[in-house]
Design an enzyme around this catalytic site. Structure first.
Site, mmCIF file in Angstrom:
data_model
loop_
_atom_site.group_PDB
_atom_site.id
_atom_site.type_symbol
_atom_site.label_atom_id
_atom_site.label_comp_id
_atom_site.label_asym_id
_atom_site.label_seq_id
_atom_site.Cartn_x
_atom_site.Cartn_y
_atom_site.Cartn_z
ATOM 1 C CG ASP A 37 32.490 155.590 -17.816
ATOM 2 O OD1 ASP A 37 31.528 156.218 -18.265
ATOM 3 O OD2 ASP A 37 33.000 154.612 -18.413
ATOM 4 C CG ASN A 90 23.778 156.530 -17.828
ATOM 5 O OD1 ASN A 90 22.869 156.668 -18.652
ATOM 6 N ND2 ASN A 90 25.059 156.656 -18.168
ATOM 7 C CE1 TYR A 156 20.925 148.772 -24.591
ATOM 8 C CE2 TYR A 156 18.616 148.926 -25.227
ATOM 9 C CZ TYR A 156 19.777 149.524 -24.763
ATOM 10 O OH TYR A 156 19.766 150.866 -24.443
ATOM 11 C CE LYS A 160 19.271 149.641 -21.250
ATOM 12 N NZ LYS A 160 19.974 150.413 -20.196
ATOM 13 C CB ILE A 189 19.929 159.392 -27.054
ATOM 14 C CG1 ILE A 189 18.613 159.117 -26.300
ATOM 15 C CG2 ILE A 189 20.527 160.738 -26.637
ATOM 16 C CD1 ILE A 189 17.476 160.070 -26.545
ATOM 17 C CB THR A 191 25.107 158.589 -26.939
ATOM 18 O OG1 THR A 191 24.757 157.205 -27.177
ATOM 19 C CG2 THR A 191 23.947 159.303 -26.293
HETATM 20 P P1 NAP Z 1 27.662 155.714 -24.052
HETATM 21 O O1 NAP Z 1 27.783 157.060 -24.700
HETATM 22 O O2 NAP Z 1 28.348 154.535 -24.654
HETATM 23 O O3 NAP Z 1 28.111 155.880 -22.523
HETATM 24 C C1 NAP Z 1 28.086 154.782 -21.644
HETATM 25 C C2 NAP Z 1 29.284 154.857 -20.732
HETATM 26 O O4 NAP Z 1 29.215 153.734 -19.838
HETATM 27 C C3 NAP Z 1 30.608 154.760 -21.484
HETATM 28 O O5 NAP Z 1 31.558 155.642 -20.961
HETATM 29 C C4 NAP Z 1 30.991 153.300 -21.229
HETATM 30 O O6 NAP Z 1 32.383 153.068 -21.298
HETATM 31 C C5 NAP Z 1 30.490 153.110 -19.826
HETATM 32 N N1 NAP Z 1 30.399 151.707 -19.449
HETATM 33 C C6 NAP Z 1 30.214 150.631 -20.253
HETATM 34 N N2 NAP Z 1 30.236 149.503 -19.536
HETATM 35 C C7 NAP Z 1 30.440 149.872 -18.242
HETATM 36 C C8 NAP Z 1 30.573 149.158 -17.030
HETATM 37 N N3 NAP Z 1 30.511 147.822 -16.996
HETATM 38 N N4 NAP Z 1 30.787 149.842 -15.906
HETATM 39 C C9 NAP Z 1 30.861 151.204 -15.913
HETATM 40 N N5 NAP Z 1 30.764 151.923 -17.028
HETATM 41 C C10 NAP Z 1 30.542 151.272 -18.188
HETATM 42 O O7 NAP Z 1 26.128 155.280 -23.923
HETATM 43 P P2 NAP Z 1 24.777 156.137 -23.796
HETATM 44 O O8 NAP Z 1 24.111 156.087 -25.112
HETATM 45 O O9 NAP Z 1 25.007 157.428 -23.118
HETATM 46 O O10 NAP Z 1 23.944 155.158 -22.858
HETATM 47 C C11 NAP Z 1 23.784 155.386 -21.470
HETATM 48 C C12 NAP Z 1 22.608 154.559 -20.985
HETATM 49 O O11 NAP Z 1 21.432 154.953 -21.693
HETATM 50 C C13 NAP Z 1 22.760 153.049 -21.229
HETATM 51 O O12 NAP Z 1 22.212 152.337 -20.136
HETATM 52 C C14 NAP Z 1 21.926 152.815 -22.477
HETATM 53 O O13 NAP Z 1 21.460 151.491 -22.575
HETATM 54 C C15 NAP Z 1 20.810 153.805 -22.235
HETATM 55 N N6 NAP Z 1 20.087 154.183 -23.447
HETATM 56 C C16 NAP Z 1 20.736 154.765 -24.467
HETATM 57 C C17 NAP Z 1 20.021 155.081 -25.606
HETATM 58 C C18 NAP Z 1 20.664 155.737 -26.794
HETATM 59 O O14 NAP Z 1 20.008 155.802 -27.835
HETATM 60 N N7 NAP Z 1 21.895 156.216 -26.698
HETATM 61 C C19 NAP Z 1 18.645 154.796 -25.681
HETATM 62 C C20 NAP Z 1 18.025 154.191 -24.594
HETATM 63 C C21 NAP Z 1 18.763 153.884 -23.466
HETATM 64 P P3 NAP Z 1 32.981 152.498 -22.706
HETATM 65 O O15 NAP Z 1 32.798 153.588 -23.702
HETATM 66 O O16 NAP Z 1 34.389 152.185 -22.370
HETATM 67 O O17 NAP Z 1 32.148 151.268 -23.017
#
Ligand code: NAP
Length: 250
Positions: A37, A90, A156, A160, A189, A191
């Site tokens: 991360d 991810n 975004y 995607k 989700i 998060t």
């Molecule tokens: P999250 O809780 O914000 O977790 C993402 C993690 O990735 C955070 O720790 C973030 O750090 C880190 N990160 C950000 N930029 C980065 C980089 N350049 N290099 C390495 N790490 C990095 O997000 P999440 O909701 O779990 O999302 C995870 C994945 O699922 C993403 O690809 C997102 O687009 C996808 N997704 C999420 C949802 C949803 O509803 N949550 C829906 C569809 C797809 P920081 O906190 O410091 O930024």
């Protein structure tokens, strides 16, 4: 049961949300997990949680939006563990909300760099390492917004959609070479990525877009990722699976 026994598995963006749950599930199934991360605190806390549960995990900091950090990450994994079998690309960010005609250009560049180029850079260095390790698989985190539009999120949505195309292209290239490559498309989700920027009214509006009448849990996405990462999905490649409470079925 340990369906990932003796596997070395990388999860990016594993310090929070979906990536955290994927890392925990991989470890619970016997993998040596590399929790990566950009955020050290979150990454280290996931490693502590896995170790406390008797699993194997280390934290390696990496910013996936740069080619050289992806290369260094894979090199360090090979040096320390001698192999790489599984990668879950991810890491992702949301970006600001604005119509395409007003979208800040620097925000476009950042969202594309993390959410699309980051996945390419990851695969660019993971694939040769997985080939040398005797084969394995990759799961790329796309989104329902890799299939349909969403107002205010052009960068975004474009990134995607790109992740799904990239997954299909690479899956075709490596189908006979022992690497399966798939994409997962979560609905909304619960998060930090979603909840940090949401008031009650927009939360209700989002919930209404999911026929199951609720947002998803990270663990529900991780369950699908785990299956795709295991030999249970041995004939699955180039696929895109929704885990979206029916969002795309409307
Ligand atoms: P999250 O809780 O914000 O977790 C993402 C993690 O990735 C955070 O720790 C973030 O750090 C880190 N990160 C950000 N930029 C980065 C980089 N350049 N290099 C390495 N790490 C990095 O997000 P999440 O909701 O779990 O999302 C995870 C994945 O699922 C993403 O690809 C997102 O687009 C996808 N997704 C999420 C949802 C949803 O509803 N949550 C829906 C569809 C797809 P920081 O906190 O410091 O930024």
């Amino acid at each position: 049961m340990s369906i990932l026994k003796d596997k070395v598995a990388l999860v990016t963006g594993a310090g929070s949300g979906i990536g955290r749950e994927v890392a925990i599930k991989y470890a619970a199934e016997g993998a040596q997990v590399i929790v990566s991360d950009i955020a050290e605190k979150g990454g280290n806390s996931v490693v502590e949680e896995i170790l406390a549960a008797g699993g194997k995990a280390v934290f390696i900091k990496a910013d996936t939006s740069k080619a050289e950090t992806n290369e260094a990450l894979v090199n360090e994994i090979i040096e320390r563990f001698g192999a790489l079998h599984i990668a879950c690309n991810n890491a992702g960010i949301g970006g600001p909300s604005a119509p395409a005609g007003e979208y800040p250009v620097e925000a476009w560049d950042k969202v594309i760099a993390v959410n699309l180029s980051g996945v390419f850079y990851g695969m660019r260095y993971q694939i040769p390492a997985i080939l040398k390790s005797g084969g394995g698989n990759i799961v790329n985190m796309a989104s329902i917004l890799g299939k349909v539009g969403f107002a205010g999120s052009s960068a975004y949505v474009a990134a995607k959609h790109g992740v799904i195309g990239l997954t299909e292209a690479a899956a075709v290239e490596y189908g006979t070479k022992g690497i399966r490559i798939n994409a997962v498309g979560p609905g909304f989700i619960k998060t930090p990525l979603v909840e940090s920027s949401m008031d009650e009214e927009s939360r209700k509006a989002l919930v209404a877009l999911h026929p199951m009448g609720r947002l998803g849990e990270s663990a529900e996405v991780a369950e699908l990722v785990l299956w795709l990462s295991s030999e249970k999905a041995s004939f699955v490649t180039g696929a895109y699976y929704n885990v979206d409470g029916g969002y795309l079925a409307r």
